[in-house]
Design a protein around this motif. Structure first.
Motif, PDB file in Angstrom:
ATOM      1  N   ALA A  61      34.572  11.399 -20.688  1.00  0.00           N
ATOM      2  CA  ALA A  61      33.449  12.348 -20.681  1.00  0.00           C
ATOM      3  C   ALA A  61      33.578  13.357 -19.534  1.00  0.00           C
ATOM      4  O   ALA A  61      33.151  14.509 -19.663  1.00  0.00           O
ATOM      5  CB  ALA A  61      32.124  11.592 -20.573  1.00  0.00           C
ATOM      6  N   LYS A  62      34.174  12.927 -18.428  1.00  0.00           N
ATOM      7  CA  LYS A  62      34.350  13.847 -17.291  1.00  0.00           C
ATOM      8  C   LYS A  62      35.200  15.058 -17.651  1.00  0.00           C
ATOM      9  O   LYS A  62      35.102  16.096 -17.022  1.00  0.00           O
ATOM     10  CB  LYS A  62      35.044  13.117 -16.141  1.00  0.00           C
ATOM     11  CG  LYS A  62      34.138  12.270 -15.284  1.00  0.00           C
ATOM     12  CD  LYS A  62      34.991  11.728 -14.152  1.00  0.00           C
ATOM     13  CE  LYS A  62      34.273  10.675 -13.356  1.00  0.00           C
ATOM     14  NZ  LYS A  62      35.217  10.009 -12.426  1.00  0.00           N
ATOM     15  N   THR A  63      36.066  14.923 -18.657  1.00  0.00           N
ATOM     16  CA  THR A  63      36.928  16.040 -19.043  1.00  0.00           C
ATOM     17  C   THR A  63      36.200  17.023 -19.954  1.00  0.00           C
ATOM     18  O   THR A  63      36.756  18.031 -20.363  1.00  0.00           O
ATOM     19  CB  THR A  63      38.181  15.548 -19.809  1.00  0.00           C
ATOM     20  OG1 THR A  63      37.764  15.074 -21.104  1.00  0.00           O
ATOM     21  CG2 THR A  63      38.892  14.432 -19.069  1.00  0.00           C
ATOM     22  N   GLY A  64      34.972  16.674 -20.322  1.00  0.00           N
ATOM     23  CA  GLY A  64      34.217  17.547 -21.227  1.00  0.00           C
ATOM     24  C   GLY A  64      34.317  17.112 -22.680  1.00  0.00           C
ATOM     25  O   GLY A  64      33.776  17.765 -23.575  1.00  0.00           O
ATOM     26  N   ALA A  65      35.006  16.012 -22.928  1.00  0.00           N
ATOM     27  CA  ALA A  65      35.152  15.541 -24.308  1.00  0.00           C
ATOM     28  C   ALA A  65      33.837  14.970 -24.829  1.00  0.00           C
ATOM     29  O   ALA A  65      33.012  14.483 -24.056  1.00  0.00           O
ATOM     30  CB  ALA A  65      36.248  14.473 -24.367  1.00  0.00           C
ATOM     31  N   ARG A  66      33.661  15.045 -26.154  1.00  0.00           N
ATOM     32  CA  ARG A  66      32.517  14.386 -26.798  1.00  0.00           C
ATOM     33  C   ARG A  66      32.892  12.916 -26.973  1.00  0.00           C
ATOM     34  O   ARG A  66      33.836  12.612 -27.687  1.00  0.00           O
ATOM     35  CB  ARG A  66      32.228  14.987 -28.178  1.00  0.00           C
ATOM     36  CG  ARG A  66      31.688  16.402 -28.147  1.00  0.00           C
ATOM     37  CD  ARG A  66      31.615  16.969 -29.559  1.00  0.00           C
ATOM     38  NE  ARG A  66      32.947  17.140 -30.134  1.00  0.00           N
ATOM     39  CZ  ARG A  66      33.180  17.621 -31.357  1.00  0.00           C
ATOM     40  NH1 ARG A  66      32.172  17.939 -32.144  1.00  0.00           N
ATOM     41  NH2 ARG A  66      34.407  17.767 -31.806  1.00  0.00           N
ATOM     42  N   VAL A  67      32.150  12.039 -26.317  1.00  0.00           N
ATOM     43  CA  VAL A  67      32.542  10.630 -26.296  1.00  0.00           C
ATOM     44  C   VAL A  67      31.466   9.753 -26.929  1.00  0.00           C
ATOM     45  O   VAL A  67      30.276   9.900 -26.654  1.00  0.00           O
ATOM     46  CB  VAL A  67      32.789  10.151 -24.840  1.00  0.00           C
ATOM     47  CG1 VAL A  67      33.240   8.684 -24.827  1.00  0.00           C
ATOM     48  CG2 VAL A  67      33.819  11.032 -24.151  1.00  0.00           C
ATOM     49  N   VAL A  68      31.907   8.852 -27.802  1.00  0.00           N
ATOM     50  CA  VAL A  68      31.018   7.843 -28.367  1.00  0.00           C
ATOM     51  C   VAL A  68      31.573   6.471 -27.996  1.00  0.00           C
ATOM     52  O   VAL A  68      32.777   6.235 -28.117  1.00  0.00           O
ATOM     53  CB  VAL A  68      30.932   7.975 -29.908  1.00  0.00           C
ATOM     54  CG1 VAL A  68      30.136   6.813 -30.506  1.00  0.00           C
ATOM     55  CG2 VAL A  68      30.290   9.308 -30.294  1.00  0.00           C
ATOM     56  N   LEU A  69      30.694   5.615 -27.489  1.00  0.00           N
ATOM     57  CA  LEU A  69      31.095   4.237 -27.197  1.00  0.00           C
ATOM     58  C   LEU A  69      30.364   3.339 -28.182  1.00  0.00           C
ATOM     59  O   LEU A  69      29.138   3.404 -28.295  1.00  0.00           O
ATOM     60  CB  LEU A  69      30.731   3.895 -25.744  1.00  0.00           C
ATOM     61  CG  LEU A  69      31.033   2.464 -25.259  1.00  0.00           C
ATOM     62  CD1 LEU A  69      31.377   2.482 -23.776  1.00  0.00           C
ATOM     63  CD2 LEU A  69      29.867   1.524 -25.515  1.00  0.00           C
ATOM     64  N   ALA A  70      31.126   2.534 -28.918  1.00  0.00           N
ATOM     65  CA  ALA A  70      30.509   1.635 -29.898  1.00  0.00           C
ATOM     66  C   ALA A  70      30.811   0.199 -29.511  1.00  0.00           C
ATOM     67  O   ALA A  70      31.971  -0.190 -29.392  1.00  0.00           O
ATOM     68  CB  ALA A  70      31.059   1.925 -31.296  1.00  0.00           C
ATOM     69  N   ASP A  71      29.764  -0.569 -29.284  1.00  0.00           N
ATOM     70  CA  ASP A  71      29.979  -1.964 -28.916  1.00  0.00           C
ATOM     71  C   ASP A  71      29.429  -2.896 -29.981  1.00  0.00           C
ATOM     72  O   ASP A  71      28.419  -2.621 -30.616  1.00  0.00           O
ATOM     73  CB  ASP A  71      29.337  -2.282 -27.566  1.00  0.00           C
ATOM     74  CG  ASP A  71      29.678  -3.705 -27.124  1.00  0.00           C
ATOM     75  OD1 ASP A  71      30.871  -4.035 -27.106  1.00  0.00           O
ATOM     76  OD2 ASP A  71      28.755  -4.482 -26.830  1.00  0.00           O
ATOM     77  N   LYS A  72      30.096  -4.027 -30.093  1.00  0.00           N
ATOM     78  CA  LYS A  72      29.659  -5.053 -31.035  1.00  0.00           C
ATOM     79  C   LYS A  72      28.282  -5.566 -30.643  1.00  0.00           C
ATOM     80  O   LYS A  72      27.435  -5.812 -31.485  1.00  0.00           O
ATOM     81  CB  LYS A  72      30.675  -6.192 -31.001  1.00  0.00           C
ATOM     82  CG  LYS A  72      30.579  -7.136 -32.170  1.00  0.00           C
ATOM     83  CD  LYS A  72      31.316  -8.437 -31.874  1.00  0.00           C
ATOM     84  CE  LYS A  72      32.798  -8.355 -32.105  1.00  0.00           C
ATOM     85  NZ  LYS A  72      33.462  -9.680 -31.984  1.00  0.00           N
ATOM     86  N   GLY A  73      28.067  -5.730 -29.344  1.00  0.00           N
ATOM     87  CA  GLY A  73      26.778  -6.201 -28.847  1.00  0.00           C
ATOM     88  C   GLY A  73      26.041  -5.084 -28.134  1.00  0.00           C
ATOM     89  O   GLY A  73      25.774  -4.035 -28.725  1.00  0.00           O
ATOM     90  N   PHE A  74      25.775  -5.276 -26.838  1.00  0.00           N
ATOM     91  CA  PHE A  74      25.031  -4.292 -26.067  1.00  0.00           C
ATOM     92  C   PHE A  74      25.842  -3.934 -24.829  1.00  0.00           C
ATOM     93  O   PHE A  74      26.305  -4.824 -24.115  1.00  0.00           O
ATOM     94  CB  PHE A  74      23.685  -4.896 -25.653  1.00  0.00           C
ATOM     95  CG  PHE A  74      22.851  -4.018 -24.743  1.00  0.00           C
ATOM     96  CD1 PHE A  74      22.135  -2.949 -25.250  1.00  0.00           C
ATOM     97  CD2 PHE A  74      22.794  -4.277 -23.377  1.00  0.00           C
ATOM     98  CE1 PHE A  74      21.365  -2.150 -24.420  1.00  0.00           C
ATOM     99  CE2 PHE A  74      22.019  -3.483 -22.534  1.00  0.00           C
ATOM    100  CZ  PHE A  74      21.298  -2.413 -23.060  1.00  0.00           C
ATOM    101  N   MET A  75      26.031  -2.628 -24.598  1.00  0.00           N
ATOM    102  CA  MET A  75      26.754  -2.242 -23.394  1.00  0.00           C
ATOM    103  C   MET A  75      25.872  -2.548 -22.190  1.00  0.00           C
ATOM    104  O   MET A  75      24.894  -1.825 -21.930  1.00  0.00           O
ATOM    105  CB  MET A  75      27.126  -0.768 -23.410  1.00  0.00           C
ATOM    106  CG  MET A  75      28.051  -0.442 -22.258  1.00  0.00           C
ATOM    107  SD  MET A  75      27.999   1.272 -21.777  1.00  0.00           S
ATOM    108  CE  MET A  75      29.138   1.205 -20.391  1.00  0.00           C
ATOM    109  N   GLY A  76      26.182  -3.612 -21.500  1.00  0.00           N
ATOM    110  CA  GLY A  76      25.351  -4.092 -20.405  1.00  0.00           C
ATOM    111  C   GLY A  76      25.335  -5.618 -20.381  1.00  0.00           C
ATOM    112  O   GLY A  76      25.197  -6.238 -19.334  1.00  0.00           O
ATOM    113  N   THR A  77      25.484  -6.219 -21.573  1.00  0.00           N
ATOM    114  CA  THR A  77      25.505  -7.682 -21.634  1.00  0.00           C
ATOM    115  C   THR A  77      26.768  -8.213 -22.320  1.00  0.00           C
ATOM    116  O   THR A  77      27.058  -9.402 -22.232  1.00  0.00           O
ATOM    117  CB  THR A  77      24.297  -8.223 -22.426  1.00  0.00           C
ATOM    118  OG1 THR A  77      24.357  -7.740 -23.772  1.00  0.00           O
ATOM    119  CG2 THR A  77      22.986  -7.799 -21.799  1.00  0.00           C
ATOM    120  N   SER A  78      27.500  -7.330 -22.998  1.00  0.00           N
ATOM    121  CA  SER A  78      28.660  -7.777 -23.770  1.00  0.00           C
ATOM    122  C   SER A  78      29.847  -8.114 -22.890  1.00  0.00           C
ATOM    123  O   SER A  78      30.088  -7.448 -21.890  1.00  0.00           O
ATOM    124  CB  SER A  78      29.102  -6.655 -24.713  1.00  0.00           C
ATOM    125  OG  SER A  78      28.479  -6.806 -25.956  1.00  0.00           O
ATOM    126  N   GLY A  79      30.587  -9.119 -23.316  1.00  0.00           N
ATOM    127  CA  GLY A  79      31.857  -9.407 -22.658  1.00  0.00           C
ATOM    128  C   GLY A  79      31.732 -10.333 -21.463  1.00  0.00           C
ATOM    129  O   GLY A  79      30.637 -10.769 -21.101  1.00  0.00           O
TER     130      GLY A  79
END
Lengths: 527, 125
Positions: free
Chosen positions: A25-43
């Motif tokens: 995202a820092k480069t200006g790209a359009r970024v989508v993050l898709a997680d199976k669970g919740f970004m914050g508790t997953s993994g």
């Protein structure tokens, strides 16, 4: 069906995924993050609290840190990669200061080397959001989509909360799906089922170092926790006799002695000789570990408790998707890998990098793949919105090759788990045992490939089952080919390290697995 | 495993449904409670409790809450310092590495001692 358009799509929601999204995202790209669970508790990071490989930017210190680590890498690591990740880690962590409650280091400074899991992941989420990243929680990715030229141009998945499929057309994809612990119960690993390995190989990517998956962590029998309290633990057998178990500074001896003890019967531990300063701070450092005892009605520092070794598979193991350049690209155009989804041999060689080194890798490979994927996506931007037909690449669990039949998924997962993680099989590998495992795993795979199919939400677990069995096969096949003992890979029938094998084992393939020694570049099929 | 969603505390915000890494819960409908639909997928990570601002969730470790001497309801959020009672919830976190290493030294020293004791007793025999 609404199609999501993005330059970079990150699959996963842990440390590596977070840093990948931020860096892209820092480069200006359009970024989508898709997680199976919740970004914050997953993994596995979320319920934990990683220390990072943390060396100040002084040439002598860094040189010494790299040299020290090279000594235990058994000839398979790369000092340039080590220096690179130390530096990226050092530069990156301070960036999350607006969102992470940094505190003191006990010496009047700020402590940045270690971060507590939930706050770390929350900070990465906030940082990514600030940079404009779109986060899709509960959006498992099921398969990759290829353009006509074979490069990766999108993903298809299932939106678990709205019970409907989704897909995306993207310039590049980063697999940051974590490792695979084969549902061993290891804390945080329930959704680390090797999905990225399967999707990557289906797209034509290779894996490296999958034989290095021999790592376990001790916990109370009833719940895997972080292991801070147990480093000083005393162990007992069922008769209450104190066992003679080496310290964690000798990981192989420690594991083998414990495995001997487990073969004889249940093993118990107590924390009577834990560091004197631990009881006062453990509740702050690892609140969930305290809960594991408190909610069971036990006094963790007084009571004796039964223990178990939880398999870590490729999480604290080393193997993963092979990367072919210094921005973590796989051999498939448009496809990148980061964190435990990628091989960590570059920085760890044949022994586990331990939490600190693995954390630095997750962060740095995230940063590098984010930059690389964004660059790749820019080249594709003009063609991105066009309606080129994308080819879905998913096989097992999605598109059975034969008639759909009921498959016992639990039994398949148990086979993957047992053949890979069973202590006796894993710690003392040999040709006979590995071949017998191969045959059981091939049978499970064949049944999955031919017959397994899930409808709607069930598709997710069908794919997870396929990915775990596939991962077990790659681990096993790589272990068969490495006819020597090196680092965490120990062969009873080849107990010595052999200079002929000072090279990585690359593998891939689905129905037919094709491991080979990288330096030979010739394929040796496993029959 | 998550065993309770307390009806007198839950405000049906569905945060737990969204934050669960393993899709254990289904959305609350019409002001009802979220549904513990897939408990076999719960890995007892306690993170739903951490994200529940009402302390309306209890994740049990085999033993029902009623059988414990002190009720641990809300402890997770309090211990992590997410309930706001603690201004500096990570003030001791720097001790992590040192305590890990200290534990390793303790077990390593104990093992060395056990081995030399074994040798002593062998000599006596």
């Amino acid at each position: 069906m609404n199609e999501i358009i993005a330059d970079v799509l990150v699959v996963g929601g842990g440390m590596a995924a977070g840093w990948a999204a931020i860096s892209a995202a820092k480069t200006g790209a359009r970024v989508v993050l898709a997680d199976k669970g919740f970004m914050g508790t997953s993994g596995v990071t979320a319920p934990a609290g990683p220390n990072h490989w943390w060396v100040p930017p002084e040439a002598e210190l860094r040189k010494a840190a790299v040299e020290r680590r090279l000594e235990s890498a058994f000839g398979l690591a790369d000092p340039v990669w080590m220096e690179r990740i130390i530096d990226i880690t050092w530069q990156s962590i301070p960036e999350i200061a607006p969102w992470y409650p940094f505190s003191g280091d006990g010496k009047g400074g700020t402590f940045r080397a270690g971060l507590r899991g939930p706050e770390y992941l929350r900070a990465l989420r906030q940082y990514a959001t600030k940079l404009g990243v779109t986060i899709l929680d509960q959006h498992p990715v099921l398969e990759l989509l290829a353009r006509q030229d074979g490069s990766i141009g999108g993903v298809a998945g299932y939106d678990r909360l709205n019970d409907r499929p989704w897909n995306a057309r993207t310039g590049a994809v980063i697999l940051a799906t974590g490792g695979c612990a084969f549902r061993s119960g290891l804390l945080g690993s329930h959704n680390n089922t090797g999905d990225g390995y399967l999707m990557g190989v289906e797209a034509g990517a290779e894996l490296s170092g999958m034989e290095f998956c021999i790592s376990y962590s001790i916990s109370p029998l009833w719940l895997s926790t972080r292991t801070l309290p147990y480093t000083g633990a005393r162990y007992f057998n069922a008769e209450g006799q104190l066992l003679s178990i080496p310290g964690w500074d000798k990981p192989r001896d420690y594991l083998c002695k414990l495995a001997d003890a487990f073969r004889a019967g249940p093993v118990y531990a107590d924390l009577h000789e834990a560091p004197a300063g631990l009881p006062a701070v453990v509740r702050e450092i690892q609140p969930a570990t305290v809960a594991a005892f408190e909610r069971r009605g036990l006094d963790m520092f007084q009571d004796r408790f039964e223990v178990k070794l939880f398999g870590e598979g490729t999480i604290r193991g080393i193997g993963g998707l092979r990367i072919v350049n210094d921005v973590c690209a796989t051999s498939v155009p448009g496809l990148f890998a980061a964190g435990d989804a990628a091989t960590r041999e570059h920085i760890a060689g044949a022994t586990s990098g331990g939490g600190a080194q693995n954390a630095a890798w997750a962060l740095s490979s995230g940063v590098l793949s984010g930059t690389g994927a964004a660059h790749e996506a820019k080249k594709r931007r003009k063609t991105l919105d066009r309606s080129e037909k994308l080819k879905p690449l998913g096989g097992a669990g999605l598109r059975p090759s034969g008639a759909v039949k009921a498959v016992d998924r639990k039994a398949a997962i148990q086979t993957a788990q047992k053949e890979t993680l069973d202590l006796d099989k894993a710690l003392w590998r040999n040709e006979t045992g590995l071949k017998s495992s191969a045959s059981l795993l091939d049978k499970a795979w064949s049944e999955i490939r031919t017959s397994l199919h899930g409808e709607k939400l069930e598709t997710v677990s069908a794919r997870e089952t396929a990915a775990m069995v596939a991962t077990a096969r790659w681990c096993n096949a790589s272990a068969l080919v490495r006819k020597e003992s090196r680092g965490m890979h120990v062969r009873e029938d080849y107990p010595q390290q052999n200079p002929d094998y000072q090279s990585r084992i690359i593998t891939g393939g689905l129905d037919r697995i094709t491991p080979y020694l990288e330096k030979l570049r010739t394929t040796e099929a496993v029959s | 495993m998550i065993t309770e969603i307390l009806p007198d505390r839950c405000n049906s915000c569905n945060a737990c449904v969204v934050v669960c890494p393993d899709h254990v819960l289904d959305m609350a409908k019409d002001g009802q409670l979220p549904v513990i639909a897939r408990p076999d997928q719960c890995q007892t990570c306690f993170l739903c409790e951490l994200y529940c601002s009402e302390d309306a969730i209890y994740v049990a470790v085999d033993v029902p809450r009623s059988e414990l001497k002190n009720d641990p309801l809300g402890n997770i959020r309090r211990d992590y310092g997410w309930d706001g009672h603690e201004e500096d919830p990570l003030k001791n976190f720097w001790q992590l590495g040192g305590l890990l290493r200290e534990g390793v030294m303790i077990s390593s020293a104990r093992h060395a001692l056990q081995q030399s004791d074994d040798k002593e007793s062998e000599k006596k025999i």
